[in-house]
Design a protein around this motif. Structure first.
Motif, short mmCIF file in Angstrom:
data_model
loop_
_atom_site.label_atom_id
_atom_site.label_comp_id
_atom_site.label_asym_id
_atom_site.label_seq_id
_atom_site.Cartn_x
_atom_site.Cartn_y
_atom_site.Cartn_z
N LEU A 1 0.83 -1.21 0.00
CA LEU A 1 0.00 0.00 0.00
C LEU A 1 0.86 1.26 0.00
O LEU A 1 0.53 2.25 -0.65
N VAL A 2 1.97 1.22 0.74
CA VAL A 2 2.89 2.37 0.75
C VAL A 2 3.36 2.67 -0.67
O VAL A 2 3.39 3.83 -1.10
N GLU A 3 3.73 1.63 -1.40
CA GLU A 3 4.21 1.81 -2.77
C GLU A 3 3.09 2.30 -3.70
O GLU A 3 3.31 3.16 -4.56
N GLU A 4 1.89 1.75 -3.51
CA GLU A 4 0.77 2.11 -4.38
C GLU A 4 0.37 3.58 -4.22
O GLU A 4 -0.09 4.22 -5.17
N ALA B 1 2.46 5.99 -3.29
CA ALA B 1 3.65 6.84 -3.35
C ALA B 1 3.48 8.03 -4.29
O ALA B 1 4.01 9.11 -4.04
N ASP B 2 2.73 7.85 -5.38
CA ASP B 2 2.58 8.92 -6.37
C ASP B 2 1.21 9.60 -6.30
O ASP B 2 0.80 10.29 -7.24
N ARG B 3 0.51 9.42 -5.19
CA ARG B 3 -0.81 10.02 -5.05
C ARG B 3 -0.78 11.23 -4.12
O ARG B 3 0.26 11.56 -3.55
N GLY B 4 -1.92 11.85 -3.97
CA GLY B 4 -1.99 13.04 -3.12
C GLY B 4 -1.97 12.73 -1.64
O GLY B 4 -1.71 13.60 -0.82
N ILE B 5 -2.28 11.48 -1.29
CA ILE B 5 -2.17 11.04 0.10
C ILE B 5 -1.12 9.95 0.18
O ILE B 5 -0.78 9.33 -0.82
N GLU B 6 -0.62 9.73 1.38
CA GLU B 6 0.41 8.73 1.58
C GLU B 6 0.09 7.90 2.82
O GLU B 6 -0.64 8.34 3.71
N LEU B 7 0.63 6.69 2.84
CA LEU B 7 0.52 5.84 4.03
C LEU B 7 1.82 6.00 4.80
O LEU B 7 2.89 5.65 4.32
N LYS B 8 1.71 6.56 5.99
CA LYS B 8 2.88 6.97 6.77
C LYS B 8 2.89 6.27 8.12
O LYS B 8 1.87 6.17 8.79
N GLU B 9 4.07 5.79 8.52
CA GLU B 9 4.22 5.20 9.85
C GLU B 9 4.73 6.26 10.82
O GLU B 9 5.76 6.88 10.58
N VAL B 10 3.99 6.46 11.90
CA VAL B 10 4.40 7.37 12.96
C VAL B 10 4.52 6.56 14.25
O VAL B 10 4.44 5.33 14.23
N ALA B 11 4.71 7.23 15.38
CA ALA B 11 4.98 6.52 16.63
C ALA B 11 3.87 5.55 17.02
O ALA B 11 4.14 4.46 17.53
N SER B 12 2.61 5.93 16.78
CA SER B 12 1.49 5.10 17.22
C SER B 12 1.07 4.04 16.21
O SER B 12 0.26 3.18 16.52
N GLY B 13 1.60 4.11 15.00
CA GLY B 13 1.24 3.13 13.99
C GLY B 13 1.18 3.74 12.60
O GLY B 13 1.85 4.73 12.32
N TRP B 14 0.34 3.16 11.75
CA TRP B 14 0.21 3.60 10.36
C TRP B 14 -1.04 4.44 10.18
O TRP B 14 -2.07 4.19 10.81
N ARG B 15 -0.96 5.44 9.29
CA ARG B 15 -2.13 6.27 8.99
C ARG B 15 -2.01 6.83 7.57
O ARG B 15 -0.91 7.02 7.05
N PHE B 16 -3.17 7.09 6.97
CA PHE B 16 -3.21 7.82 5.71
C PHE B 16 -3.23 9.30 6.04
O PHE B 16 -3.92 9.74 6.96
N GLN B 17 -2.49 10.09 5.27
CA GLN B 17 -2.45 11.52 5.50
C GLN B 17 -2.16 12.26 4.20
O GLN B 17 -1.65 11.68 3.24
N ILE B 18 -2.51 13.54 4.20
CA ILE B 18 -2.20 14.38 3.05
C ILE B 18 -0.69 14.58 2.98
O ILE B 18 -0.03 14.78 3.99
N LYS B 19 -0.14 14.53 1.79
CA LYS B 19 1.29 14.78 1.65
C LYS B 19 1.58 16.23 2.05
O LYS B 19 0.81 17.14 1.74
N SER B 20 2.70 16.41 2.74
CA SER B 20 3.01 17.71 3.33
C SER B 20 3.05 18.85 2.31
O SER B 20 2.64 19.97 2.60
N ASP B 21 3.52 18.57 1.09
CA ASP B 21 3.62 19.64 0.10
C ASP B 21 2.26 20.02 -0.51
O ASP B 21 2.17 20.96 -1.30
N LEU B 22 1.21 19.29 -0.11
CA LEU B 22 -0.14 19.62 -0.59
C LEU B 22 -1.00 20.25 0.50
O LEU B 22 -2.15 20.62 0.25
#
Length: 222
Positions: free
Chosen positions: A49-52, A54-75
């Protein structure tokens, strides 16, 4: 109707959750629904999913508490146009206090005051505790046994960090804090005071020569 796949389930869970989900939590959800999925297979799906995304407006990001979908910072500047409500503004004193706790934890209120040269307002501590960006992890074994403050997983999540050793250089971090308030004035104040105030932190640093990873290990042991 096509059969629902584990990847679809994981994607839906992460999309729907209001907080990050770690691998263990996701695995328990599958178990509770009598769905057999090995943890290694779950991790592989996450990586796919992270790879899929990678080129979209949202990303799957791992933070301290786990994984989440979020808006890419430059957007984020585009997404912010959707919201009329102004982000909260935090004072220079609050941001400086948070920076000291982040980089010199665990630290007492008196030590923060010694570095800043002024009293730390109770409202500042209350605000940081209410945001769950800091917590009390114990008490220092000195007269009065003052509380020791450290950052939390919510702090790491908020700043897109997985571990303390991912903290950026101090100047970059203070600029990030200032950006949170959308206040150029605060950014300038932090830059002007960085050398004067934060360079004095070594006077109180009980972890001189210790890496952030080692600090994190000790902090989480409280």
């Amino acid at each position: 109707m096509a059969e629902i796949t584990p990847k679809q389930i994981i994607e839906a869970l992460l999309m729907a959750s209001e907080e990050p989900l770690n691998i263990e939590r996701l695995h328990k959800i599958f178990i509770s629904n009598n769905f057999i999925l090995e943890i290694n297979a779950l991790r592989d799906i996450i990586n796919e999913l992270v790879e899929e995304y990678a080129d979209r407006g949202i990303e799957l990001k791992e933070v301290a508490s786990g994984w989440r979908f979020q808006i890419k910072s430059d957007l984020s500047q585009w997404v912010n146009k959707l919201y009329e409500e102004r982000p909260p503004r935090y004072s220079h004193a609050l941001l400086e206090t948070l920076a000291l706790i982040a980089y010199r934890q665990p630290i007492t209120r008196a030590e923060i005051e010694g570095v800043r040269g002024v009293v730390v307002s109770s409202n500042i501590v209350k605000t940081l505790l209410e945001h769950e960006w800091i917590r009390i992890i114990g008490h220092k074994e000195v007269p009065g046994r003052p509380a020791l403050f450290a950052t939390t997983k919510k702090f790491l999540d908020h700043f897109n960090l997985k571990h303390l050793d991912e903290l950026p250089p101090l100047m970059e971090f203070t600029e990030t804090l200032a950006a949170e308030t959308k206040s150029e004035e605060i950014s300038e104040m932090i830059q002007e005071s960085e050398q004067e105030n934060l360079s004095e932190c070594a006077l109180f640093d009980p972890y001189e020569g210790v890496t952030l990873s080692e600090k994190e290990e000790e902090i989480t042991s409280y």
